[in-house]
Design an enzyme around this catalytic site. Sequence first.
Site, PDB file in Angstrom:
ATOM      1  N   LYS A  60      19.580 -22.453  14.016  1.00 52.41           N
ATOM      2  CA  LYS A  60      18.979 -23.547  14.760  1.00 52.41           C
ATOM      3  C   LYS A  60      18.579 -24.679  13.819  1.00 52.41           C
ATOM      4  O   LYS A  60      17.803 -24.471  12.892  1.00 52.41           O
ATOM      5  CB  LYS A  60      17.724 -23.013  15.472  1.00 52.41           C
ATOM      6  CG  LYS A  60      17.391 -23.731  16.754  1.00 52.41           C
ATOM      7  CD  LYS A  60      16.384 -22.904  17.528  1.00 52.41           C
ATOM      8  CE  LYS A  60      15.309 -23.769  18.124  1.00 52.41           C
ATOM      9  NZ  LYS A  60      14.174 -23.010  18.617  1.00 52.41           N
TER      10      LYS A  60
ATOM     11  N   ARG B 147      -0.568 -18.658  24.479  1.00 49.49           N
ATOM     12  CA  ARG B 147      -0.977 -19.677  25.457  1.00 49.49           C
ATOM     13  C   ARG B 147      -1.068 -19.114  26.864  1.00 49.49           C
ATOM     14  O   ARG B 147      -1.865 -19.575  27.672  1.00 49.49           O
ATOM     15  CB  ARG B 147       0.027 -20.841  25.462  1.00 49.49           C
ATOM     16  CG  ARG B 147      -0.027 -21.704  24.229  1.00 49.49           C
ATOM     17  CD  ARG B 147       1.171 -22.617  24.142  1.00 49.49           C
ATOM     18  NE  ARG B 147       2.393 -21.833  24.050  1.00 49.49           N
ATOM     19  CZ  ARG B 147       3.574 -22.296  23.723  1.00 49.49           C
ATOM     20  NH1 ARG B 147       3.726 -23.580  23.501  1.00 49.49           N
ATOM     21  NH2 ARG B 147       4.625 -21.508  23.645  1.00 49.49           N
TER      22      ARG B 147
ATOM     23  N   SER C 191       5.860 -27.466  20.716  1.00 50.72           N
ATOM     24  CA  SER C 191       6.619 -28.397  19.864  1.00 50.72           C
ATOM     25  C   SER C 191       7.775 -29.008  20.646  1.00 50.72           C
ATOM     26  O   SER C 191       8.055 -30.208  20.530  1.00 50.72           O
ATOM     27  CB  SER C 191       7.169 -27.663  18.636  1.00 50.72           C
ATOM     28  OG  SER C 191       6.120 -27.090  17.893  1.00 50.72           O
TER      29      SER C 191
END
Length: 157
Positions: free
Chosen positions: A41, A90, A127
């Site tokens: 990536k 989260r 992000s």
Amino acid sequence: MSKAVCPGSFDPMTLGHLDIFRRAARLFDSLVITVVVNPNKRGMFTIDERVALIEENVADLPGVTVESWTGLLVDYARTVGAVAIVKGLRNSTDFDYEQPMASMNAHLTEVDTVFLVTDPKYAFVSSSLVKEVAKLGGDIAELIPDNVARSLATKLA
Ligand code: PNS
């Protein structure tokens, strides 16, 4: 001396990440924030840029260093003598993603994973969303450190 690693892609770091770094730094004698290289990536920021952006934001935190690593995370944790891996959670989607990795890492080594619940004010921040919104001209200034905002603006100019 208890040492932990806080790994991630951090492409780029957000204020949600910074909150986790600060809280993790209080729990352990030393903390290594590890920018993990994913060879498959290509991110928006180079690995060196990500490390530098984080370093500027954690310079005031005693015992905190920033490094990068390519390969198996538990090998890195063993190499630096860490007793724990710290991750932020989260929501339940994060938990579903993180739980198998935590169990795999525990299977591979004695290093345990410690989850810190993300401050609710950053629970929607990632992000990838920050990059998407910034690319489309949205205001993400309150979600990322100033140096990241400047660097992002330069990249998108
Ligand atoms: O910020 P991210 O992309 O959610 O971080 C994920 C990361 C980099 C921490 C994870 O993919 C990882 O630990 N990669 C290193 C390679 C590895 O050890 N893979 C096996 C995980 S059980």
